[in-house]
Design a protein around this motif. Sequence first.
Motif, PDB file in Angstrom:
ATOM      1  N   UNK A  61      -6.738  30.723  10.443  1.00 13.63           N
ATOM      2  CA  UNK A  61      -7.920  32.582  10.817  1.00 13.63           C
ATOM      3  C   UNK A  61      -6.716  33.934  11.139  1.00 13.63           C
ATOM      4  N   UNK A  62      -5.952  33.685  11.760  1.00 15.30           N
ATOM      5  CA  UNK A  62      -4.952  34.256  12.415  1.00 15.30           C
ATOM      6  C   UNK A  62      -3.874  35.267  10.367  1.00 15.30           C
ATOM      7  N   UNK A  63      -3.912  33.876   9.724  1.00 19.47           N
ATOM      8  CA  UNK A  63      -3.179  34.156   8.346  1.00 19.47           C
ATOM      9  C   UNK A  63      -4.012  34.745   7.385  1.00 19.47           C
ATOM     10  N   UNK A  64      -5.446  34.894   7.829  1.00 10.47           N
ATOM     11  CA  UNK A  64      -6.463  35.572   6.781  1.00 10.47           C
ATOM     12  C   UNK A  64      -6.916  36.630   7.474  1.00 10.47           C
ATOM     13  N   UNK A  65      -6.918  37.024   8.233  1.00  9.71           N
ATOM     14  CA  UNK A  65      -6.810  38.383   9.371  1.00  9.71           C
ATOM     15  C   UNK A  65      -5.318  39.229   8.852  1.00  9.71           C
ATOM     16  N   UNK A  66      -4.283  38.764   8.584  1.00  7.26           N
ATOM     17  CA  UNK A  66      -3.113  39.220   8.300  1.00  7.26           C
ATOM     18  C   UNK A  66      -3.617  39.902   6.924  1.00  7.26           C
ATOM     19  N   UNK A  67      -3.488  39.007   6.006  1.00  5.73           N
ATOM     20  CA  UNK A  67      -3.846  39.342   4.337  1.00  5.73           C
ATOM     21  C   UNK A  67      -4.488  39.829   4.540  1.00  5.73           C
ATOM     22  N   UNK A  68      -5.894  40.313   4.817  1.00  3.28           N
ATOM     23  CA  UNK A  68      -6.909  41.262   4.959  1.00  3.28           C
ATOM     24  C   UNK A  68      -6.919  42.058   5.296  1.00  3.28           C
ATOM     25  N   UNK A  69      -5.902  42.617   6.801  1.00  2.00           N
ATOM     26  CA  UNK A  69      -5.464  44.240   6.972  1.00  2.00           C
ATOM     27  C   UNK A  69      -4.453  44.122   5.365  1.00  2.00           C
ATOM     28  N   UNK A  70      -4.066  43.624   4.917  1.00  2.00           N
ATOM     29  CA  UNK A  70      -2.792  43.580   4.090  1.00  2.00           C
ATOM     30  C   UNK A  70      -3.460  44.608   2.995  1.00  2.00           C
ATOM     31  N   UNK A  71      -4.416  43.964   2.799  1.00  2.00           N
ATOM     32  CA  UNK A  71      -5.262  44.121   0.945  1.00  2.00           C
ATOM     33  C   UNK A  71      -5.785  45.263   1.690  1.00  2.00           C
ATOM     34  N   UNK A  72      -6.777  45.181   1.973  1.00  2.00           N
ATOM     35  CA  UNK A  72      -7.762  46.710   2.172  1.00  2.00           C
ATOM     36  C   UNK A  72      -6.270  47.874   2.354  1.00  2.00           C
ATOM     37  N   UNK A  73      -5.519  47.816   3.688  1.00  2.00           N
ATOM     38  CA  UNK A  73      -4.746  49.069   4.339  1.00  2.00           C
ATOM     39  C   UNK A  73      -4.239  49.003   2.595  1.00  2.00           C
ATOM     40  N   UNK A  74      -4.053  48.736   1.607  1.00  2.00           N
ATOM     41  CA  UNK A  74      -2.917  49.048   0.529  1.00  2.00           C
ATOM     42  C   UNK A  74      -3.314  49.085  -0.177  1.00  2.00           C
TER      43      UNK A  74
END
Length: 315
Positions: free
Chosen positions: A66-79
């Motif tokens: 779930x933490x890995x998923x949160x990190x990918x979501x942060x990068x996808x949206x912030x990029x």
Amino acid sequence: MSDSNTTDFTNPSTFILLGIPGLEAAHVWISIPFFTMYAIAIFGNFAILFIVKREPSLHGPMYYFLCMLAITDLVVSTSTLPKMLSIFWFSSREIDFSACLTQMYFFHCFSAMESGIFVAMAFDRYVAICNPLRHSTILTNPLVAKIGLAVVLRGIMLILPHPVLARRWPYCRTNIISHTYCEHMAVVNLACADIRISSYYGLFVVFSVIGLDVFFIVVSYIQILRAISILPTKDAQLKTFGTCISHLCVILAFYIPGLFSFLTHRFGHNVPLHFHILIANVYLLVPPMLNPIIYGVRTKQIRDRLLQLFTHKGT
């Protein structure tokens, strides 16, 4: 004699992102829900990371994924979102050529990683339900780390040819991208060259990543449903299947808009451009916003810990 309206963009210094063509007058209004979803995504995913880090009882495979998923979501949206909002708010449409390719890479790379994480989470649910007594011995921390590394390396290696090939093409028609961000095919379609390699490789990535991932997820859930069907009571069946609801919801929120966006981009030539771009933005924004909400609401440990944080702050 060359056409005076044609400019040499063989090595363009910048691209121009139009935002949502046809809806320019509504850009400011469209930015309101976009910014709201982005803010929720940032707060929700950071909250997940903070809670899991602070709570020792959550230091397990499901929450690591779930933490890995949160990190990918942060990068996808912030990029993508900050530049998109600058287009909507300040008409800042220019983006450096290298920055455009970097944005393209990070968006597609971390989207591929996110798909891989869903497979890992499906495997976790499979082991937890089909082999509950061996869950802790099968999904050890070293194995979780190896799965995470494999997901990251797959995303990095598979998506790397996208910007490498895009940089090779000559851009002699225009440098105007009819989109809100540097989506792969939106960029390479501007090239005045035979881009079949990029197009075919893009299809290969979609089918090798999403196709295989969906296949493994479906296989996992077939085994899960078989295991649930032999439980003695209906209450036990519903309770056990309830542990999978969060995972199924985030999978649907990720794959359905993504598949629709892909199909309309490749085959929906009669679909209005602004509609296609809006769907692409839904794919970009909705999963990062919904994932922490779904897990926050459905997972008792996270929900209780979040309520404790707010209760302590309020006292």
